[in-house]
Scaffold this motif. Structure first.
Motif, PDB file in Angstrom:
ATOM      1  N   PHE A   5     -18.968  69.208  39.538  1.00 22.15           N
ATOM      2  CA  PHE A   5     -18.878  70.120  39.908  1.00 22.15           C
ATOM      3  C   PHE A   5     -18.843  70.956  40.219  1.00 22.15           C
ATOM      4  N   PRO A   6     -19.534  71.666  40.779  1.00 28.98           N
ATOM      5  CA  PRO A   6     -20.054  73.315  40.620  1.00 28.98           C
ATOM      6  C   PRO A   6     -18.649  74.566  40.813  1.00 28.98           C
ATOM      7  N   VAL A   7     -18.906  75.156  39.844  1.00 30.79           N
ATOM      8  CA  VAL A   7     -17.839  76.528  40.130  1.00 30.79           C
ATOM      9  C   VAL A   7     -17.575  76.930  41.471  1.00 30.79           C
ATOM     10  N   ASP A   8     -19.477  77.156  41.691  1.00 32.10           N
ATOM     11  CA  ASP A   8     -19.482  77.808  43.171  1.00 32.10           C
ATOM     12  C   ASP A   8     -18.070  76.548  44.176  1.00 32.10           C
ATOM     13  N   TYR A   9     -18.453  75.546  44.517  1.00 30.23           N
ATOM     14  CA  TYR A   9     -17.686  75.076  45.321  1.00 30.23           C
ATOM     15  C   TYR A   9     -15.954  74.884  45.060  1.00 30.23           C
ATOM     16  N   GLN A  10     -15.886  75.154  43.502  1.00 34.34           N
ATOM     17  CA  GLN A  10     -14.671  74.550  43.844  1.00 34.34           C
ATOM     18  C   GLN A  10     -13.708  76.449  43.584  1.00 34.34           C
ATOM     19  N   PHE A  11     -14.628  77.023  44.041  1.00 32.05           N
ATOM     20  CA  PHE A  11     -14.479  78.681  44.480  1.00 32.05           C
ATOM     21  C   PHE A  11     -13.906  78.598  46.100  1.00 32.05           C
ATOM     22  N   LYS A  12     -14.640  77.780  46.423  1.00 39.75           N
ATOM     23  CA  LYS A  12     -14.971  77.732  48.221  1.00 39.75           C
ATOM     24  C   LYS A  12     -14.355  76.825  48.100  1.00 39.75           C
TER      25      LYS A  12
ATOM     26  N   PHE B 287     -12.033  81.698  38.877  1.00 38.87           N
ATOM     27  CA  PHE B 287     -13.025  80.771  39.740  1.00 38.87           C
ATOM     28  C   PHE B 287     -14.952  82.496  39.880  1.00 38.87           C
ATOM     29  N   SER B 288     -14.234  83.062  40.745  1.00 41.12           N
ATOM     30  CA  SER B 288     -14.969  84.720  41.084  1.00 41.12           C
ATOM     31  C   SER B 288     -15.292  84.511  39.763  1.00 41.12           C
ATOM     32  N   ALA B 289     -14.879  84.826  38.883  1.00 36.63           N
ATOM     33  CA  ALA B 289     -14.936  85.543  37.532  1.00 36.63           C
ATOM     34  C   ALA B 289     -16.201  84.946  36.584  1.00 36.63           C
ATOM     35  N   ALA B 290     -16.106  83.368  37.372  1.00 32.78           N
ATOM     36  CA  ALA B 290     -17.089  82.693  36.598  1.00 32.78           C
ATOM     37  C   ALA B 290     -18.650  82.618  37.251  1.00 32.78           C
ATOM     38  N   ARG B 291     -17.795  82.865  38.473  1.00 42.16           N
ATOM     39  CA  ARG B 291     -19.172  82.648  39.519  1.00 42.16           C
ATOM     40  C   ARG B 291     -20.420  84.633  39.093  1.00 42.16           C
ATOM     41  N   ALA B 292     -18.996  85.779  38.968  1.00 42.33           N
ATOM     42  CA  ALA B 292     -19.743  87.205  38.852  1.00 42.33           C
ATOM     43  C   ALA B 292     -20.024  86.801  37.417  1.00 42.33           C
ATOM     44  N   ARG B 293     -20.066  86.452  36.432  1.00 37.02           N
ATOM     45  CA  ARG B 293     -20.988  86.391  34.659  1.00 37.02           C
ATOM     46  C   ARG B 293     -21.955  85.326  35.200  1.00 37.02           C
TER      47      ARG B 293
ATOM     48  N   VAL C  83     -15.126  77.562  34.204  1.00 35.45           N
ATOM     49  CA  VAL C  83     -13.931  78.815  34.637  1.00 35.45           C
ATOM     50  C   VAL C  83     -14.322  79.518  33.234  1.00 35.45           C
ATOM     51  N   ILE C  84     -14.307  78.276  32.279  1.00 37.51           N
ATOM     52  CA  ILE C  84     -13.728  79.271  30.566  1.00 37.51           C
ATOM     53  C   ILE C  84     -14.680  79.864  30.324  1.00 37.51           C
ATOM     54  N   GLN C  85     -15.533  80.398  30.787  1.00 36.03           N
ATOM     55  CA  GLN C  85     -16.571  81.059  29.720  1.00 36.03           C
ATOM     56  C   GLN C  85     -16.486  82.146  30.318  1.00 36.03           C
ATOM     57  N   PRO C  86     -15.524  83.187  31.132  1.00 35.50           N
ATOM     58  CA  PRO C  86     -15.462  84.366  30.793  1.00 35.50           C
ATOM     59  C   PRO C  86     -14.286  84.376  30.112  1.00 35.50           C
ATOM     60  N   MET C  87     -13.591  83.667  29.867  1.00 43.17           N
ATOM     61  CA  MET C  87     -11.835  84.022  29.492  1.00 43.17           C
ATOM     62  C   MET C  87     -12.436  83.863  28.119  1.00 43.17           C
ATOM     63  N   GLU C  88     -13.209  83.328  27.683  1.00 47.44           N
ATOM     64  CA  GLU C  88     -13.472  83.081  26.107  1.00 47.44           C
ATOM     65  C   GLU C  88     -14.331  84.484  26.129  1.00 47.44           C
ATOM     66  N   GLU C  89     -15.274  84.947  26.743  1.00 50.55           N
ATOM     67  CA  GLU C  89     -16.320  86.416  26.789  1.00 50.55           C
ATOM     68  C   GLU C  89     -14.582  86.748  26.125  1.00 50.55           C
ATOM     69  N   THR C  90     -14.018  87.462  27.122  1.00 49.56           N
ATOM     70  CA  THR C  90     -12.813  87.927  26.808  1.00 49.56           C
ATOM     71  C   THR C  90     -11.884  88.220  25.643  1.00 49.56           C
ATOM     72  N   ALA C  91     -11.387  87.372  25.536  1.00 52.35           N
ATOM     73  CA  ALA C  91     -10.491  87.020  24.723  1.00 52.35           C
ATOM     74  C   ALA C  91     -11.379  86.287  22.610  1.00 52.35           C
ATOM     75  N   GLY C  92     -13.052  86.388  23.082  1.00 55.35           N
ATOM     76  CA  GLY C  92     -14.223  86.797  21.436  1.00 55.35           C
ATOM     77  C   GLY C  92     -13.903  85.631  20.788  1.00 55.35           C
TER      78      GLY C  92
ATOM     79  N   GLU D 235     -17.004  95.207  33.907  1.00 59.10           N
ATOM     80  CA  GLU D 235     -18.290  94.036  33.146  1.00 59.10           C
ATOM     81  C   GLU D 235     -18.532  92.555  33.656  1.00 59.10           C
ATOM     82  N   THR D 236     -17.374  92.213  33.848  1.00 61.64           N
ATOM     83  CA  THR D 236     -16.827  91.168  34.859  1.00 61.64           C
ATOM     84  C   THR D 236     -18.221  91.719  35.986  1.00 61.64           C
ATOM     85  N   ALA D 237     -17.874  92.239  36.678  1.00 60.19           N
ATOM     86  CA  ALA D 237     -18.357  92.361  37.753  1.00 60.19           C
ATOM     87  C   ALA D 237     -19.406  92.783  38.005  1.00 60.19           C
ATOM     88  N   GLY D 238     -20.045  93.133  36.593  1.00 61.37           N
ATOM     89  CA  GLY D 238     -21.267  93.603  36.452  1.00 61.37           C
ATOM     90  C   GLY D 238     -22.033  95.554  37.247  1.00 61.37           C
ATOM     91  N   VAL D 239     -20.912  95.763  37.787  1.00 63.02           N
ATOM     92  CA  VAL D 239     -20.764  97.098  37.967  1.00 63.02           C
ATOM     93  C   VAL D 239     -20.775  98.251  37.158  1.00 63.02           C
TER      94      VAL D 239
END
Lengths: 296, 296, 296, 296
Positions: free
Chosen positions: A232-239, A265-271, A281-290, C287-291
């Protein structure tokens, strides 16, 4: 015998239609692109030229398409479901769309003389194949009972949620909870990883506690594997979270945590993870937290 | 035979201590107020005059008290656990306290010559009585293995989460997820009620989906009954989310949804529900939305 | 003539102390590291060996250090301000620390026989140099009036906010609003950039509207320049939002938006911007928004 | 001489139209309900029977109505602006509507042969009367310059924000920032009140700091007076934050703080304050915290 029309042979729709076929209904199908119709034609299932023709032939028309615009287009404009509707037609709208969109569709069908049930389904491709989707039906009791054998071929259980529109509200309720829980689980895992905990140990602890559930079990596993293939993709969950927040604004239910989840979820889409599984949805969180929750 | 000292005979501590007694350990107990010691004295369990005396007598000292200040007070100041610690003492700190507080306690014990395990437990009074708490142990493998028989008398399973401090981090992870999930469930129910859905039907749908879990099952039931008798109170959940957010700030894990959940529990406290069950987080949401999830 | 002791000659403290010197007070200073004391010694200002000696010599002891732990250390332990306090001493605590920490410090000073004012200041290095910091004083009217000439040398205006502790609460109020506004401005700019707007045009519009203020004017400029040299760093803003949320939890004020802002600053810290100016809260959002909001 | 059509004589539109009249333009007006047209008719201004007739007569058609549906209805359906559009017509859309709605309107006008500018305005009734609204124009430079004299009669300054759609984006940017700042100010005041601070003292401190701005000055005053008469109502601010979040979702800008602010305005609506001034966002916060910011 009841003739059932089925519009929308996507990842969910196709197995649902096959289940109708297996259950012995006289089936006629339609899809916007013909490649998805091909296997049905080869198996001897009728394929309609247009939604209008499908509707003319069918007693009950089920549709499951991508969004509210697609439903509106089906009913009106060139696609002409409405032109095919008469007093013997029942439209079973199974797509996940907004409440206002559902009510607009119901009005159009009713004005055209037909009957309307909104029956979105909860579950992914596996349950769609197994006929174990949770069917969430909204409509008058008599109408829902009339179409129940059809829903039973695709769903188990079928839950009658109330009058027209309540199937949709229930679907928004379910996916709101699902989205909140998924994003919360992601936050918890990132917190744990950043604190030095091991994903496998966290999973063991969750599975021994009050939140032991299929979602955390399966998503914990795919996250540990780094497997974000879309169930179930991020885009659908965001919608769906967006639809729920729209509806919540109308009915006066402020939802601060759900609002935060939508932005995750918006952050995950943006990335660039919109097409990946909701667990991404975890991926941008992981990036931020390193940190990474992926197992070595 | 190992002599086990047990400090803190509250709602959780008392049944845990009884389980140690049942398991045949040589037990000595202490509680700040003597009334909680009475039943143990009557059953022939040793009662120590002070934490210091208890520590002098015991090989392993378990403590489960209200918060980090209470732990610090136990160790230092008048209560003097540290004065009783020698190289044969292992302190098993089972209270839910912050990570920095845990590490400070560990340093004090270690400097005093003793060994330290942090082993907070996940679960409520029922599992405490049944000996089925989830034990979350942080410490060197050898030390954790040495105290495992003691933990096994109170917990099942006992999960070794990593070095000293990781038991605490795991507890914060668990309660972060619990708090987020509880508040999300409350938002979902209020959304549903405001949209015209019935609580019982929502519960049916959840129990048939990917989020079927003991938490939503039990809290859905108590909310429908309007029963907010505390199993795990709002105040504790608020404290634990605050501890988790403190820790998250230190390790660089931004948690926007968890932050929103903490404020929802803060609202419940502000409205006078701090002593009620964590499910009472729904009550200010219901007031704002003008709905009730209670069954008629 | 009043002898004023001043502890903490950091970026803020040094110019504040110079202003006391310029105003003609008999000044004695102390800093944990001696290099910061050097310019004062060279200018003929007395330098104390220890906070204790400084306190013995001074009628009024001002301190502005990094956090609550540093204040506690000054008062107690080796640093011994308390040992120097007698009934003729007034301690003016100017660091930004938590409310509970302030009250604990006040209690210690009062028990030692002295008088206490909390007087954190609002403003950055520029106003510290110009003597135009906003002084936020909490204490009994008589005591605040007694030290007002000293505060007036560093601040304009000096606002008496209430009894002891209210200076601290007012500082938390100010920095809560500052942090929320900064993070909101960052979100707005990122929204605009992602939508195709130009930063300079957005700044023009803001400066012509109801939110025309020094903060947005200056931060809009530094963001457009990509200049994140610290005036007030992300780390401090994060600390102050954390203190405000702690206090809000105690007094029962749920703050969902402030909680979200804290996590935005947490993200900036996690991405390595903790030492940069608070305006760097925009960087993870970009970074997240790519702007980028930086001008070409 | 340019003939200007003006549709929508509401609280904002009426003074804007009078300013066009005062500036000497040949004016023709229309309003859905005739009572709002009456004063114009009495003053000798032409009143059109329908938007279609107005458009046929006018060179430039300005409209400022309640929302995107109202704009769509004006253009299409019975109201027929589009039927009146020819190659000499420029439509200046001044209502605050979504970006997608703006682009759809622009497409319709362009397809009908006309030219399109989106020019929503920032400011309330006072600036509308004084002709000092901030005009936010999106469109081709040539077209914007052609209508600039008309905008200048209502606005000062007129800011050209970019191509078609950017006026709308800028308006969403402004109101996003306004809504975030208003809700943040409310949180800060409630925090302060719950901590024992006085509203008047908080206002003094804000007015001496980096956030000294007309918004906080005026809203601080009306909140202290308990005056929630609508200048810009909660309902509108909620609508604009919702539009901004929709757009942010499309362009990939996650906005967690703005999302929290929207839910705060949603709470105000749910508690019956939708028609009151946006400052009423503070009222549910006060209820929850059990404090009042109203002066005695």
């Amino acid at each position: 015998m009841t003739t059932v029309g089925f519009i929308g042979l996507g990842a969910m729709g196709a197995p649902m239609a096959w289940n109708l076929d297996d259950a012995g209904f006289d089936l006629v199908v339609y899809n916007r692109t013909t490649d998805r119709e091909q296997p049905f034609a080869e198996a001897g299932v009728s394929v309609a030229d247009s939604p209008k023709h499908l509707t003319k032939r069918a007693d009950v028309v089920c549709c499951i398409v991508s969004d509210g615009d697609a439903v509106a287009e089906l009913l009106e404009r060139d696609l002409g479901v409405l032109e095919g509707v008469d007093q013997d037609t029942t439209v079973v709208q199974m797509s996940t769309i907004g409440y206002a969109e559902t009510m607009a569709a119901a009005d159009l069908v009713t004005e055209a003389g037909g009957r309307f049930v909104d029956a979105p389904v909860s579950g992914t491709v596996g349950p769609a194949e197994d006929g174990t989707l949770v069917g969430l039906a909204g409509g008058e009791t008599e109408v829902v009972e009339d179409v129940r054998p059809i829903l039973d071929a695709m769903c188990e259980p079928v839950v009658h949620c109330g009058e027209v529109g309540q199937g949709t509200n229930m679907k928004l309720f379910v996916n709101l909870l699902l989205g909140d829980a998924m994003a919360a689980f992601a936050e918890a895992l990132v917190f744990g990883r950043a604190s030095g905990l091991d994903v496998e140990t966290m999973r063991t602890v969750v599975s021994n506690g009050a939140l032991d559930c299929p979602l955390f079990d399966s998503k914990g596993g795919t996250i540990a594997d780094g497997d974000f293939a879309p169930r179930f993709p991020v885009d659908y969950q965001f919608k769906d979270l967006s639809l729920a927040l729209d509806r919540a604004g109308e009915v006066g239910a402020p939802l601060s945590q759900t609002a935060a989840a939508r932005e995750s979820f918006s952050a995950a889409r943006a990335r660039g993870h919109g097409g990946e599984d909701m667990a991404a949805v975890i991926q941008p969180m992981e990036e931020t937290a390193g940190v990474e929750a992926r197992e070595e």
